[in-house]
Motif scaffolding. Structure first.
Motif, PDB file in Angstrom:
ATOM      1  N   ALA A   1     -30.388  86.264 -58.372  1.00  0.00           N
ATOM      2  CA  ALA A   1     -30.677  86.002 -59.786  1.00  0.00           C
ATOM      3  C   ALA A   1     -29.544  85.207 -60.435  1.00  0.00           C
ATOM      4  N   SER A   2     -28.299  85.562 -60.137  1.00  0.00           N
ATOM      5  CA  SER A   2     -27.173  84.819 -60.715  1.00  0.00           C
ATOM      6  C   SER A   2     -27.134  83.390 -60.181  1.00  0.00           C
ATOM      7  N   PHE A   3     -27.460  83.213 -58.907  1.00  0.00           N
ATOM      8  CA  PHE A   3     -27.527  81.862 -58.343  1.00  0.00           C
ATOM      9  C   PHE A   3     -28.623  81.046 -59.018  1.00  0.00           C
ATOM     10  N   ALA A   4     -29.774  81.648 -59.261  1.00  0.00           N
ATOM     11  CA  ALA A   4     -30.884  80.939 -59.904  1.00  0.00           C
ATOM     12  C   ALA A   4     -30.525  80.560 -61.339  1.00  0.00           C
ATOM     13  N   ILE A   5     -29.862  81.447 -62.055  1.00  0.00           N
ATOM     14  CA  ILE A   5     -29.466  81.154 -63.437  1.00  0.00           C
ATOM     15  C   ILE A   5     -28.448  80.015 -63.459  1.00  0.00           C
ATOM     16  N   MET A   6     -27.460  80.045 -62.580  1.00  0.00           N
ATOM     17  CA  MET A   6     -26.459  78.981 -62.539  1.00  0.00           C
ATOM     18  C   MET A   6     -27.084  77.649 -62.123  1.00  0.00           C
ATOM     19  N   ALA A   7     -28.035  77.673 -61.209  1.00  0.00           N
ATOM     20  CA  ALA A   7     -28.706  76.438 -60.810  1.00  0.00           C
ATOM     21  C   ALA A   7     -29.508  75.868 -61.978  1.00  0.00           C
ATOM     22  N   ALA A   8     -30.176  76.728 -62.737  1.00  0.00           N
ATOM     23  CA  ALA A   8     -30.939  76.261 -63.895  1.00  0.00           C
ATOM     24  C   ALA A   8     -30.016  75.683 -64.958  1.00  0.00           C
ATOM     25  N   LEU A   9     -28.886  76.333 -65.208  1.00  0.00           N
ATOM     26  CA  LEU A   9     -27.924  75.808 -66.181  1.00  0.00           C
ATOM     27  C   LEU A   9     -27.341  74.484 -65.711  1.00  0.00           C
ATOM     28  N   GLY A  10     -27.064  74.364 -64.427  1.00  0.00           N
ATOM     29  CA  GLY A  10     -26.546  73.113 -63.886  1.00  0.00           C
ATOM     30  C   GLY A  10     -27.551  71.982 -64.022  1.00  0.00           C
ATOM     31  N   LEU A  11     -28.811  72.259 -63.734  1.00  0.00           N
ATOM     32  CA  LEU A  11     -29.846  71.235 -63.890  1.00  0.00           C
ATOM     33  C   LEU A  11     -30.031  70.851 -65.350  1.00  0.00           C
ATOM     34  N   ALA A  12     -29.929  71.823 -66.248  1.00  0.00           N
ATOM     35  CA  ALA A  12     -30.039  71.516 -67.674  1.00  0.00           C
ATOM     36  C   ALA A  12     -28.886  70.618 -68.115  1.00  0.00           C
ATOM     37  N   PHE A  13     -27.681  70.908 -67.661  1.00  0.00           N
ATOM     38  CA  PHE A  13     -26.523  70.081 -68.002  1.00  0.00           C
ATOM     39  C   PHE A  13     -26.682  68.665 -67.464  1.00  0.00           C
ATOM     40  N   VAL A  14     -27.126  68.537 -66.225  1.00  0.00           N
ATOM     41  CA  VAL A  14     -27.341  67.217 -65.635  1.00  0.00           C
ATOM     42  C   VAL A  14     -28.418  66.461 -66.415  1.00  0.00           C
ATOM     43  N   GLY A  15     -29.461  67.143 -66.829  1.00  0.00           N
ATOM     44  CA  GLY A  15     -30.514  66.509 -67.609  1.00  0.00           C
ATOM     45  C   GLY A  15     -30.014  66.013 -68.952  1.00  0.00           C
ATOM     46  N   ILE A  16     -29.199  66.817 -69.628  1.00  0.00           N
ATOM     47  CA  ILE A  16     -28.646  66.404 -70.923  1.00  0.00           C
ATOM     48  C   ILE A  16     -27.744  65.188 -70.756  1.00  0.00           C
ATOM     49  N   VAL A  17     -26.881  65.205 -69.752  1.00  0.00           N
ATOM     50  CA  VAL A  17     -25.990  64.066 -69.506  1.00  0.00           C
ATOM     51  C   VAL A  17     -26.808  62.820 -69.160  1.00  0.00           C
ATOM     52  N   LEU A  18     -27.862  62.980 -68.395  1.00  0.00           N
ATOM     53  CA  LEU A  18     -28.712  61.856 -68.031  1.00  0.00           C
ATOM     54  C   LEU A  18     -29.404  61.259 -69.255  1.00  0.00           C
ATOM     55  N   VAL A  19     -29.930  62.103 -70.138  1.00  0.00           N
ATOM     56  CA  VAL A  19     -30.608  61.613 -71.339  1.00  0.00           C
ATOM     57  C   VAL A  19     -29.622  60.884 -72.249  1.00  0.00           C
ATOM     58  N   VAL A  20     -28.427  61.447 -72.435  1.00  0.00           N
ATOM     59  CA  VAL A  20     -27.430  60.794 -73.296  1.00  0.00           C
ATOM     60  C   VAL A  20     -26.990  59.464 -72.697  1.00  0.00           C
ATOM     61  N   GLY A  21     -26.766  59.427 -71.399  1.00  0.00           N
ATOM     62  CA  GLY A  21     -26.347  58.185 -70.748  1.00  0.00           C
ATOM     63  C   GLY A  21     -27.417  57.108 -70.815  1.00  0.00           C
ATOM     64  N   LEU A  22     -28.649  57.478 -70.552  1.00  0.00           N
ATOM     65  CA  LEU A  22     -29.730  56.487 -70.605  1.00  0.00           C
ATOM     66  C   LEU A  22     -29.977  55.999 -72.028  1.00  0.00           C
ATOM     67  N   SER A  23     -29.879  56.902 -73.000  1.00  0.00           N
ATOM     68  CA  SER A  23     -30.085  56.461 -74.389  1.00  0.00           C
ATOM     69  C   SER A  23     -28.951  55.542 -74.841  1.00  0.00           C
ATOM     70  N   THR A  24     -27.739  55.796 -74.399  1.00  0.00           N
ATOM     71  CA  THR A  24     -26.622  54.913 -74.732  1.00  0.00           C
ATOM     72  C   THR A  24     -26.805  53.546 -74.085  1.00  0.00           C
ATOM     73  N   ALA A  25     -27.196  53.534 -72.832  1.00  0.00           N
ATOM     74  CA  ALA A  25     -27.426  52.259 -72.141  1.00  0.00           C
ATOM     75  C   ALA A  25     -28.555  51.475 -72.801  1.00  0.00           C
ATOM     76  N   LEU A  26     -29.610  52.173 -73.195  1.00  0.00           N
ATOM     77  CA  LEU A  26     -30.729  51.501 -73.854  1.00  0.00           C
ATOM     78  C   LEU A  26     -30.316  50.964 -75.217  1.00  0.00           C
ATOM     79  N   ALA A  27     -29.532  51.745 -75.961  1.00  0.00           N
ATOM     80  CA  ALA A  27     -29.074  51.283 -77.273  1.00  0.00           C
ATOM     81  C   ALA A  27     -28.178  50.060 -77.140  1.00  0.00           C
ATOM     82  N   LEU A  28     -27.312  50.033 -76.153  1.00  0.00           N
ATOM     83  CA  LEU A  28     -26.444  48.865 -75.948  1.00  0.00           C
ATOM     84  C   LEU A  28     -27.267  47.651 -75.537  1.00  0.00           C
ATOM     85  N   LYS A  29     -28.314  47.880 -74.756  1.00  0.00           N
ATOM     86  CA  LYS A  29     -29.148  46.755 -74.325  1.00  0.00           C
ATOM     87  C   LYS A  29     -29.964  46.209 -75.495  1.00  0.00           C
TER      88      LYS A  29
END
Length: 83
Positions: free
Chosen positions: A19-47
């Protein structure tokens, strides 16, 4: 009785570990998703809006200052050389 207690404790321990492994994996995926959305939106705004980076400018000297000798003086705290 001890064997049954040990088996139950082992199952509970493994369940908590999974259960702790599953929770940490979900939090890690959420963090990666947030970083991906911010990075792509910044790249799109600059373009879309263009980059606001400063562009290099050629420096020009005034005609009277081109062949001037350097000024040297002492202000009491040290020698100053103005080139």
């Amino acid at each position: 009785m001890d064997t049954l207690r040990n088996a139950i404790q082992t199952v509970i321990g493994l369940t908590l570990a999974v259960a702790s492994f599953a929770i940490m994996a979900a939090l890690g995926l959420a963090f990666v998703g947030i970083v991906l959305v911010v990075g792509l939106s910044t790249a799109l705004a600059l373009k879309v809006f263009g980059s606001n980076q400063a562009r290099p400018v050629m420096a020009r000297t005034q005609n009277g200052r081109r062949n001037r000798e350097p000024r040297i003086w002492n202000d009491g705290r040290g020698t100053i050389i103005d080139q």
